[in-house]
Design a protein around this motif. Sequence first.
Motif, PDB file in Angstrom:
ATOM      1  N   CYS A   1       0.805  -1.233   0.000  1.00 12.13           N
ATOM      2  CA  CYS A   1       0.000   0.000   0.000  1.00 12.13           C
ATOM      3  C   CYS A   1       0.831   1.274   0.000  1.00 12.13           C
ATOM      4  CB  CYS A   1      -0.955   0.002   1.183  1.00 12.13           C
ATOM      5  SG  CYS A   1      -0.144   0.076   2.810  1.00 12.13           S
ATOM      6  N   GLY A   2       2.128   1.185   0.359  1.00  9.25           N
ATOM      7  CA  GLY A   2       2.917   2.408   0.462  1.00  9.25           C
ATOM      8  C   GLY A   2       2.286   3.357   1.467  1.00  9.25           C
ATOM      9  N   PRO A   3       2.253   4.670   1.171  1.00  8.31           N
ATOM     10  CA  PRO A   3       1.629   5.620   2.107  1.00  8.31           C
ATOM     11  C   PRO A   3       0.106   5.552   2.154  1.00  8.31           C
ATOM     12  CG  PRO A   3       3.233   6.703   0.667  1.00  8.31           C
ATOM     13  CD  PRO A   3       2.956   5.358   0.071  1.00  8.31           C
ATOM     14  N   GLY A   4      -0.486   4.654   1.362  1.00  9.83           N
ATOM     15  CA  GLY A   4      -1.905   4.361   1.537  1.00  9.83           C
ATOM     16  C   GLY A   4      -2.890   5.213   0.777  1.00  9.83           C
TER      17      GLY A   4
ATOM     18  N   ALA B   1     -11.179  -0.896   3.505  1.00 10.90           N
ATOM     19  CA  ALA B   1      -9.929  -1.270   2.854  1.00 10.90           C
ATOM     20  C   ALA B   1      -8.824  -1.331   3.892  1.00 10.90           C
ATOM     21  CB  ALA B   1      -9.568  -0.270   1.755  1.00 10.90           C
ATOM     22  N   LEU B   2      -8.015  -2.354   3.788  1.00 15.72           N
ATOM     23  CA  LEU B   2      -6.855  -2.541   4.659  1.00 15.72           C
ATOM     24  C   LEU B   2      -5.598  -2.533   3.801  1.00 15.72           C
ATOM     25  CD1 LEU B   2      -5.604  -3.355   7.473  1.00 15.72           C
ATOM     26  CD2 LEU B   2      -5.832  -5.735   6.682  1.00 15.72           C
ATOM     27  N   GLY B   3      -4.613  -1.740   4.192  1.00 14.51           N
ATOM     28  CA  GLY B   3      -3.326  -1.746   3.520  1.00 14.51           C
ATOM     29  C   GLY B   3      -2.363  -2.686   4.211  1.00 14.51           C
ATOM     30  N   VAL B   4      -1.508  -3.313   3.437  1.00  9.70           N
ATOM     31  CA  VAL B   4      -0.442  -4.147   3.992  1.00  9.70           C
ATOM     32  C   VAL B   4       0.855  -3.771   3.293  1.00  9.70           C
ATOM     33  CG1 VAL B   4      -1.027  -6.049   2.402  1.00  9.70           C
ATOM     34  CG2 VAL B   4       0.375  -6.503   4.408  1.00  9.70           C
ATOM     35  N   ASP B   5       1.873  -3.517   4.084  1.00  8.68           N
ATOM     36  CA  ASP B   5       3.170  -3.142   3.522  1.00  8.68           C
ATOM     37  C   ASP B   5       4.260  -3.629   4.460  1.00  8.68           C
ATOM     38  OD1 ASP B   5       3.937  -0.741   1.230  1.00  8.68           O
ATOM     39  OD2 ASP B   5       5.521  -1.506   2.544  1.00  8.68           O
ATOM     40  N   VAL B   6       5.314  -4.159   3.887  1.00  9.65           N
ATOM     41  CA  VAL B   6       6.396  -4.715   4.678  1.00  9.65           C
ATOM     42  C   VAL B   6       7.323  -3.637   5.235  1.00  9.65           C
ATOM     43  CG1 VAL B   6       8.083  -5.065   2.817  1.00  9.65           C
ATOM     44  CG2 VAL B   6       7.976  -6.706   4.715  1.00  9.65           C
TER      45      VAL B   6
ATOM     46  N   HIS C   1       2.775   5.728   7.760  1.00 12.82           N
ATOM     47  CA  HIS C   1       2.219   6.854   7.009  1.00 12.82           C
ATOM     48  C   HIS C   1       0.733   6.622   6.730  1.00 12.82           C
ATOM     49  CE1 HIS C   1       5.092   9.948   5.992  1.00 12.82           C
ATOM     50  NE2 HIS C   1       6.014   9.071   5.667  1.00 12.82           N
ATOM     51  N   THR C   2       0.390   5.433   6.310  1.00 15.50           N
ATOM     52  CA  THR C   2      -1.008   5.135   5.998  1.00 15.50           C
ATOM     53  C   THR C   2      -1.903   5.407   7.199  1.00 15.50           C
ATOM     54  OG1 THR C   2      -0.375   3.453   4.381  1.00 15.50           O
ATOM     55  CG2 THR C   2      -2.599   3.312   5.273  1.00 15.50           C
ATOM     56  N   VAL C   3      -1.480   4.924   8.358  1.00 17.84           N
ATOM     57  CA  VAL C   3      -2.275   5.102   9.578  1.00 17.84           C
ATOM     58  C   VAL C   3      -2.318   6.580   9.977  1.00 17.84           C
ATOM     59  CG1 VAL C   3      -2.426   4.524  12.026  1.00 17.84           C
ATOM     60  CG2 VAL C   3      -1.845   2.747  10.350  1.00 17.84           C
TER      61      VAL C   3
END
Length: 224
Positions: free
Chosen positions: A68-71, A84-89, A96-98
């Motif tokens: 998702c990067g910065p979402g 929608a839920l973002g997932v990023d390692v 940033h997304t949150v």
Amino acid sequence: MTTDGHRSPCASDDPYALALRAGHGPVYLRLADGRRIAMPVHRWFAPPTVADESVLDRCVGPVLDVGCGPGRLCRALLRRGVFALGVDVTPRAAAHTVALGGIAVCRSVFDRLPAEGGWQTLLLIDGNIGIGGDPRALLRRCVQLTAPTGLLLVEADPEDVEEHGTARFEDAHGHKGPPFPWARLGAPALHRVAEDLALGVADQWVHGHRRFLVLGRRSPARRG
């Protein structure tokens, strides 16, 4: 965009992590053969483009935004009333997304994730078909994550390409991060991989220089 090998190679001083901290580039993807591709960091932090909106219009919730990067996409979906839920390692990307009002977890797509087998739409946008360097393995995992009627919305490389190898992030001064497995897949190659995995192409379109495909499980009657 995310890397994933299957753990983040991004230290706090990695060019990708620094670009996320600043909110802008330049940062480049340096391929093993020496080619350098500019990463559109400005687009990751900007409001969704018209091309992005064409993806969002096709999303049915709940949506899992892989890499998702910065979402920007999962946040835009939440504003539309679509869960929608973002997932990023990369920890900074998830943070940033949150911080910007989205929902995200900092994990690999190959880790255990919430609601496995229940997502109606899964996004692989901004080149994220390259995650892990093995698109077949990635798509198999994404199918596991989606509901039986779920769809994968995938952005293909604008070039007719099928490449597998390693890459590094690099800044304008040539400072490089650690190598990680990566892949590039154009639309023809993505069609072939989908066929191998018994996935059908439900939709495809081009917007400017960007190409998108919608993949879904084929019914047993259509296989073979």
